[in-house]
Write a protein that holds these residues in place. Structure first.
Motif, PDB file in Angstrom:
ATOM      1  N   ALA A 140     -21.723   4.033   7.232  1.00 22.57           N
ATOM      2  CA  ALA A 140     -23.156   3.843   7.051  1.00 22.57           C
ATOM      3  C   ALA A 140     -23.541   3.980   5.588  1.00 22.57           C
ATOM      4  N   GLY A 141     -24.487   3.148   5.165  1.00 23.04           N
ATOM      5  CA  GLY A 141     -24.999   3.244   3.807  1.00 23.04           C
ATOM      6  C   GLY A 141     -24.193   2.519   2.759  1.00 23.04           C
ATOM      7  N   MET A 142     -23.174   1.757   3.178  1.00 18.09           N
ATOM      8  CA  MET A 142     -22.331   1.010   2.230  1.00 18.09           C
ATOM      9  C   MET A 142     -22.069  -0.393   2.774  1.00 18.09           C
ATOM     10  N   ALA A 143     -23.103  -1.045   3.277  1.00 16.16           N
ATOM     11  CA  ALA A 143     -22.923  -2.286   4.032  1.00 16.16           C
ATOM     12  C   ALA A 143     -22.296  -3.397   3.199  1.00 16.16           C
ATOM     13  N   ALA A 144     -22.896  -3.731   2.064  1.00 19.96           N
ATOM     14  CA  ALA A 144     -22.388  -4.843   1.264  1.00 19.96           C
ATOM     15  C   ALA A 144     -21.004  -4.529   0.706  1.00 19.96           C
ATOM     16  N   TYR A 145     -20.811  -3.288   0.292  1.00 15.29           N
ATOM     17  CA  TYR A 145     -19.502  -2.877  -0.224  1.00 15.29           C
ATOM     18  C   TYR A 145     -18.441  -2.990   0.868  1.00 15.29           C
ATOM     19  N   SER A 146     -18.761  -2.483   2.069  1.00 14.15           N
ATOM     20  CA  SER A 146     -17.810  -2.541   3.174  1.00 14.15           C
ATOM     21  C   SER A 146     -17.445  -3.982   3.509  1.00 14.15           C
ATOM     22  N   LEU A 147     -18.444  -4.861   3.553  1.00 12.53           N
ATOM     23  CA  LEU A 147     -18.188  -6.270   3.859  1.00 12.53           C
ATOM     24  C   LEU A 147     -17.271  -6.909   2.824  1.00 12.53           C
ATOM     25  N   SER A 148     -17.551  -6.636   1.548  1.00  9.61           N
ATOM     26  CA  SER A 148     -16.752  -7.265   0.492  1.00  9.61           C
ATOM     27  C   SER A 148     -15.318  -6.758   0.501  1.00  9.61           C
ATOM     28  N   LYS A 149     -15.128  -5.462   0.733  1.00 11.62           N
ATOM     29  CA  LYS A 149     -13.772  -4.919   0.765  1.00 11.62           C
ATOM     30  C   LYS A 149     -13.030  -5.331   2.035  1.00 11.62           C
ATOM     31  N   ALA A 150     -13.757  -5.479   3.147  1.00 14.37           N
ATOM     32  CA  ALA A 150     -13.118  -5.990   4.360  1.00 14.37           C
ATOM     33  C   ALA A 150     -12.631  -7.419   4.147  1.00 14.37           C
ATOM     34  N   ALA A 151     -13.425  -8.203   3.445  1.00 13.26           N
ATOM     35  CA  ALA A 151     -13.001  -9.567   3.124  1.00 13.26           C
ATOM     36  C   ALA A 151     -11.766  -9.555   2.230  1.00 13.26           C
ATOM     37  N   LEU A 152     -11.704  -8.617   1.295  1.00 16.76           N
ATOM     38  CA  LEU A 152     -10.536  -8.508   0.425  1.00 16.76           C
ATOM     39  C   LEU A 152      -9.295  -8.143   1.234  1.00 16.76           C
ATOM     40  N   SER A 153      -9.414  -7.186   2.139  1.00 20.14           N
ATOM     41  CA  SER A 153      -8.267  -6.805   2.965  1.00 20.14           C
ATOM     42  C   SER A 153      -7.781  -7.986   3.798  1.00 20.14           C
ATOM     43  N   HIS A 154      -8.707  -8.754   4.337  1.00 17.02           N
ATOM     44  CA  HIS A 154      -8.307  -9.921   5.127  1.00 17.02           C
ATOM     45  C   HIS A 154      -7.641 -10.968   4.232  1.00 17.02           C
ATOM     46  N   LEU A 155      -8.153 -11.121   3.014  1.00 15.39           N
ATOM     47  CA  LEU A 155      -7.527 -12.048   2.075  1.00 15.39           C
ATOM     48  C   LEU A 155      -6.082 -11.646   1.797  1.00 15.39           C
ATOM     49  N   VAL A 156      -5.833 -10.351   1.643  1.00 12.93           N
ATOM     50  CA  VAL A 156      -4.465  -9.875   1.407  1.00 12.93           C
ATOM     51  C   VAL A 156      -3.554 -10.308   2.550  1.00 12.93           C
ATOM     52  N   ARG A 157      -4.022 -10.189   3.776  1.00 16.88           N
ATOM     53  CA  ARG A 157      -3.195 -10.554   4.930  1.00 16.88           C
ATOM     54  C   ARG A 157      -2.992 -12.061   5.014  1.00 16.88           C
ATOM     55  N   VAL A 158      -4.025 -12.821   4.679  1.00 17.16           N
ATOM     56  CA  VAL A 158      -3.880 -14.278   4.651  1.00 17.16           C
ATOM     57  C   VAL A 158      -2.868 -14.689   3.584  1.00 17.16           C
ATOM     58  N   LEU A 159      -3.001 -14.108   2.393  1.00 22.12           N
ATOM     59  CA  LEU A 159      -2.070 -14.429   1.311  1.00 22.12           C
ATOM     60  C   LEU A 159      -0.639 -14.055   1.684  1.00 22.12           C
ATOM     61  N   ASP A 160      -0.485 -12.950   2.401  1.00 23.39           N
ATOM     62  CA  ASP A 160       0.848 -12.556   2.837  1.00 23.39           C
ATOM     63  C   ASP A 160       1.483 -13.653   3.693  1.00 23.39           C
ATOM     64  N   THR A 161       0.732 -14.186   4.643  1.00 22.17           N
ATOM     65  CA  THR A 161       1.302 -15.226   5.519  1.00 22.17           C
ATOM     66  C   THR A 161       1.632 -16.488   4.741  1.00 22.17           C
ATOM     67  N   GLU A 162       0.870 -16.761   3.702  1.00 18.44           N
ATOM     68  CA  GLU A 162       1.075 -17.992   2.935  1.00 18.44           C
ATOM     69  C   GLU A 162       2.152 -17.858   1.859  1.00 18.44           C
ATOM     70  N   LEU A 163       2.261 -16.667   1.271  1.00 19.20           N
ATOM     71  CA  LEU A 163       3.114 -16.516   0.087  1.00 19.20           C
ATOM     72  C   LEU A 163       4.438 -15.804   0.341  1.00 19.20           C
TER      73      LEU A 163
END
Length: 226
Positions: A140-163
């Motif tokens: 709670a209280g960190m909505a935009a930050y949480s969303l942006s970091k969650a997107a980063l974590s998902h990007l890491v997993r996507v990049l893992d599958t690709e690279l």
């Protein structure tokens, strides 16, 4: 100079500084990149400095081409760039959300796009980004930050599958709170009681970047503190 080259984006900040120093002591030729030129000047003289704002999509490619021309193709890229803003989901503004996505996710993507061709040319490499505990644990209280970091974590997993099939490992660390001068300036002592030092997080990053973690890719390594 070692022929093992590491680039640290955000090297002008406390975490990036610690990572750059530890990589250099591990035998890498390190290049620190940051838009904060004052912070870059605090790096040891053995570490090269390249000023640049890698949240700008046009900058990372030019920065990496300079690194390759002057030092060599990177084996490691560590991205410590990030920012945060406090606020609940109902108070987030469009400008705040765009800013956090651009910095916390955009820089990671543009840096990856810029470095991967050079890693492929040298036969592989290792990428390490910095996520955060709120990416995985709703806070709670960190909505935009949480969303942006969650997107980063998902990007890491996507990049893992690709690279990973091409010999490039992609991982991240996820601190809860890092003990930095900026955080100490506004957080109460009880909030900092379990904060981890930049040096402790840097140890994990260097491990993920190194040959010691060769079997590891697609991991989001918690660094939550005691």
């Amino acid at each position: 100079m070692s022929d093992r080259v590491a680039v640290v984006a955000g090297a002008g900040g406390p975490l990036g500084h610690a990572v750059a120093v530890k990589l250099a002591s591990s035998g890498f030729s390190v290049v620190g990149v940051d838009r904060n030129e004052d912070g870059l000047r605090e790096l040891p003289d053995t570490i090269r400095r390249v000023p640049g704002d890698t949240t700008d999509p046009a900058v990372p490619k030019a920065v990496l081409e300079q690194v390759v021309a002057e030092v060599g193709p990177p084996e490691v890229l560590v991205n410590t760039i990030g920012t945060f803003v406090l606020g609940d989901a109902l108070s987030v503004t469009p400008d705040e959300l765009r800013r956090l996505i651009d910095i916390n996710v955009g820089a990671a993507l543009w840096l990856t796009q810029a470095v991967v061709p050079h890693m492929l040319q040298r036969g592989g490499g290792s990428l390490v980004h910095v996520s955060a505990r709120p990416a995985a644990v709703p806070t709670a209280g960190m909505a935009a930050y949480s969303l942006s970091k969650a997107a980063l974590s998902h990007l890491v997993r996507v990049l893992d599958t690709e690279l990973r099939p091409q010999g490039i490992r992609v991982n991240a660390v996820a601190p809860q709170l890092i003990d930095t001068p900026k955080n100490r300036s506004f957080l109460p002592p009880d909030a900092l009681a379990h904060a981890v030092t930049p040096e402790a997080v840097a140890e994990l990053i260097v491990f993920l970047a190194s040959d010691a973690s060769a079997p590891v890719s697609g991991a989001i390594l918690p660094a939550y503190g005691a």
